[in-house]
Design a protein around this motif. Structure first.
Motif, PDB file in Angstrom:
ATOM      1  N   ALA A  73       5.021  -2.976   8.407  1.00  0.00           N
ATOM      2  CA  ALA A  73       4.515  -1.888   9.238  1.00  0.00           C
ATOM      3  C   ALA A  73       4.583  -0.559   8.497  1.00  0.00           C
ATOM      4  O   ALA A  73       3.824   0.363   8.799  1.00  0.00           O
ATOM      5  CB  ALA A  73       5.308  -1.799  10.542  1.00  0.00           C
ATOM      6  N   ASP A  74       5.492  -0.431   7.522  1.00  0.00           N
ATOM      7  CA  ASP A  74       5.598   0.765   6.688  1.00  0.00           C
ATOM      8  C   ASP A  74       4.786   0.527   5.418  1.00  0.00           C
ATOM      9  O   ASP A  74       5.285  -0.009   4.433  1.00  0.00           O
ATOM     10  CB  ASP A  74       7.062   1.059   6.362  1.00  0.00           C
ATOM     11  CG  ASP A  74       7.244   2.399   5.653  1.00  0.00           C
ATOM     12  OD1 ASP A  74       6.258   2.923   5.095  1.00  0.00           O
ATOM     13  OD2 ASP A  74       8.380   2.915   5.648  1.00  0.00           O
ATOM     14  N   GLY A  75       3.524   0.906   5.448  1.00  0.00           N
ATOM     15  CA  GLY A  75       2.624   0.599   4.354  1.00  0.00           C
ATOM     16  C   GLY A  75       3.001   1.263   3.045  1.00  0.00           C
ATOM     17  O   GLY A  75       2.919   0.636   1.978  1.00  0.00           O
ATOM     18  N   GLU A  76       3.403   2.523   3.089  1.00  0.00           N
ATOM     19  CA  GLU A  76       3.759   3.217   1.853  1.00  0.00           C
ATOM     20  C   GLU A  76       4.985   2.584   1.199  1.00  0.00           C
ATOM     21  O   GLU A  76       5.038   2.434  -0.024  1.00  0.00           O
ATOM     22  CB  GLU A  76       4.006   4.701   2.135  1.00  0.00           C
ATOM     23  CG  GLU A  76       2.750   5.479   2.484  1.00  0.00           C
ATOM     24  CD  GLU A  76       1.726   5.468   1.359  1.00  0.00           C
ATOM     25  OE1 GLU A  76       2.118   5.374   0.176  1.00  0.00           O
ATOM     26  OE2 GLU A  76       0.519   5.550   1.666  1.00  0.00           O
ATOM     27  N   ALA A  77       5.964   2.208   2.020  1.00  0.00           N
ATOM     28  CA  ALA A  77       7.153   1.545   1.470  1.00  0.00           C
ATOM     29  C   ALA A  77       6.786   0.201   0.858  1.00  0.00           C
ATOM     30  O   ALA A  77       7.319  -0.186  -0.193  1.00  0.00           O
ATOM     31  CB  ALA A  77       8.204   1.364   2.560  1.00  0.00           C
ATOM     32  N   ALA A  78       5.861  -0.522   1.497  1.00  0.00           N
ATOM     33  CA  ALA A  78       5.433  -1.818   0.967  1.00  0.00           C
ATOM     34  C   ALA A  78       4.726  -1.648  -0.378  1.00  0.00           C
ATOM     35  O   ALA A  78       4.965  -2.421  -1.318  1.00  0.00           O
ATOM     36  CB  ALA A  78       4.514  -2.510   1.970  1.00  0.00           C
ATOM     37  N   LEU A  79       3.879  -0.641  -0.501  1.00  0.00           N
ATOM     38  CA  LEU A  79       3.179  -0.416  -1.767  1.00  0.00           C
ATOM     39  C   LEU A  79       4.141   0.020  -2.865  1.00  0.00           C
ATOM     40  O   LEU A  79       4.023  -0.409  -4.018  1.00  0.00           O
ATOM     41  CB  LEU A  79       2.082   0.629  -1.579  1.00  0.00           C
ATOM     42  CG  LEU A  79       0.834   0.141  -0.845  1.00  0.00           C
ATOM     43  CD1 LEU A  79      -0.105   1.314  -0.560  1.00  0.00           C
ATOM     44  CD2 LEU A  79       0.106  -0.939  -1.637  1.00  0.00           C
ATOM     45  N   ASP A  80       5.111   0.871  -2.514  1.00  0.00           N
ATOM     46  CA  ASP A  80       6.111   1.274  -3.506  1.00  0.00           C
ATOM     47  C   ASP A  80       6.896   0.067  -4.002  1.00  0.00           C
ATOM     48  O   ASP A  80       7.162  -0.086  -5.208  1.00  0.00           O
ATOM     49  CB  ASP A  80       7.061   2.319  -2.907  1.00  0.00           C
ATOM     50  CG  ASP A  80       6.404   3.685  -2.748  1.00  0.00           C
ATOM     51  OD1 ASP A  80       5.349   3.914  -3.359  1.00  0.00           O
ATOM     52  OD2 ASP A  80       6.955   4.517  -1.982  1.00  0.00           O
ATOM     53  N   ALA A  81       7.277  -0.810  -3.058  1.00  0.00           N
ATOM     54  CA  ALA A  81       8.024  -2.008  -3.434  1.00  0.00           C
ATOM     55  C   ALA A  81       7.172  -2.932  -4.291  1.00  0.00           C
ATOM     56  O   ALA A  81       7.656  -3.519  -5.268  1.00  0.00           O
ATOM     57  CB  ALA A  81       8.493  -2.743  -2.173  1.00  0.00           C
ATOM     58  N   LEU A  82       5.903  -3.053  -3.956  1.00  0.00           N
ATOM     59  CA  LEU A  82       5.002  -3.910  -4.728  1.00  0.00           C
ATOM     60  C   LEU A  82       4.878  -3.406  -6.165  1.00  0.00           C
ATOM     61  O   LEU A  82       4.936  -4.195  -7.116  1.00  0.00           O
ATOM     62  CB  LEU A  82       3.633  -3.955  -4.058  1.00  0.00           C
ATOM     63  CG  LEU A  82       2.547  -4.738  -4.801  1.00  0.00           C
ATOM     64  CD1 LEU A  82       2.931  -6.206  -4.936  1.00  0.00           C
ATOM     65  CD2 LEU A  82       1.202  -4.599  -4.093  1.00  0.00           C
ATOM     66  N   ARG A  83       4.694  -2.125  -6.314  1.00  0.00           N
ATOM     67  CA  ARG A  83       4.554  -1.570  -7.667  1.00  0.00           C
ATOM     68  C   ARG A  83       5.820  -1.825  -8.489  1.00  0.00           C
ATOM     69  O   ARG A  83       5.740  -2.158  -9.682  1.00  0.00           O
ATOM     70  CB  ARG A  83       4.254  -0.083  -7.573  1.00  0.00           C
ATOM     71  CG  ARG A  83       2.888   0.223  -6.962  1.00  0.00           C
ATOM     72  CD  ARG A  83       2.652   1.700  -6.796  1.00  0.00           C
ATOM     73  NE  ARG A  83       1.385   1.946  -6.107  1.00  0.00           N
ATOM     74  CZ  ARG A  83       1.275   2.635  -4.978  1.00  0.00           C
ATOM     75  NH1 ARG A  83       2.349   3.164  -4.393  1.00  0.00           N
ATOM     76  NH2 ARG A  83       0.091   2.812  -4.419  1.00  0.00           N
TER      77      ARG A  83
END
Length: 266
Positions: A73-83
């Motif tokens: 649900a926290d998209g920015e956190a998910a993208l940071d984690a993915l990177r």
């Protein structure tokens, strides 16, 4: 040797794989399909206890496993984690499985605004953004595979599951567009659209579940389709036929039939 290695003898399978939704039935089954010595898995999930159990199963099959517990649900956190994860592991395959299958609450005539917002984020916006990020990184490295998990429900306008069906329909169209853009870059994009799967989350949803697939069988079918480079894979096959029938029906008749599919109390 993993199940993928046995399915495609002589073909080297992916070695660094991301699986989101790995604390769920289908995600954990997909992780097990690929688990083998020499394969590194990065497993994401909301439920830490189930995530750790899935990781232990994959380690027992010989894989090196890292886990991350988070909510998409926290998209920015998910993208940071993915990177961060991709910089470390340089994924050559990713299964974006995480999502929610919530439907209209019993007694409600219309789904809540909150449900529509959450499913739009978790089922569509965040996995679409993650897929785009992965394709860019994989293209820079010369290739890879991204698998988005949709649903046969995305083919139909379900009035009792409007947000779920719409979010999966949006994901299907996004996957189609991304696949066209990514193909010349050496990255394959697969949308898997399964029907009913026998998982704890699936069993919690009321109503009939025709053509029910076990999670392990669904995972094997999806993995085979992804490794074969299929763009859109529907399983079991009768759900593909239902898509054609749905489009051929007169609008009024289609609406009556879809209203009649509502589960008891829904």
């Amino acid at each position: 040797m993993s199940k993928i290695g046995r399915t495609f003898p002589g073909i080297s399978g992916p070695k660094r794989i991301l699986v989101t939704g790995a604390s769920g039935g289908l995600g954990s089954a997909l992780a097990r399909v690929h688990a083998a010595p020499g394969v590194s898995l990065c497993l994401w999930g909301r439920d830490r206890a189930r995530l750790d159990a899935a990781a232990d199963q994959c380690r027992a099959l010989g894989s090196a496993v890292e886990v991350r517990s988070l909510d998409l649900a926290d998209g920015e956190a998910a993208l940071d984690a993915l990177r961060a994860e991709d910089a470390d592991m340089r994924f050559d395959m990713a299964y974006l499985v995480a999502g929610r299958g919530d439907t209209r609450a019993p007694g409600q005539r219309i789904e809540s605004a909150g449900l529509a917002l959450r499913l739009g984020q978790v089922n569509f916006s965040v996995p679409a953004a993650m897929a785009s990020e992965l394709v860019q990184h994989m293209a820079e490295r010369g290739g890879g595979r991204v698998v988005l998990i949709g649903s046969a429900a995305g083919q139909h306008a379900l009035p009792f599951a409007a947000a779920y069906a719409a979010s999966k329909a949006g994901l299907a169209r996004y996957a189609q567009a991304l696949r066209i853009a990514a193909a010349p870059l050496g990255v394959s994009v697969t949308l898997a659209a399964p029907g009913f799967i026998d998982t704890p989350a699936g069993r919690a949803v009321p109503g009939p579940k025709p053509l029910l697939l076990g999670a392990d069988e669904a995972a094997r079918r999806i993995a085979r389709a992804a490794m074969a480079g299929k763009g859109h894979f529907v399983t079991p096959w009768p759900f593909a036929a239902l898509r054609v029938i749905d489009r051929m029906l007169p609008t009024g008749l289609r609406a009556r039939l879809l209203r009649g599919l509502a589960p008891p109390g829904g």
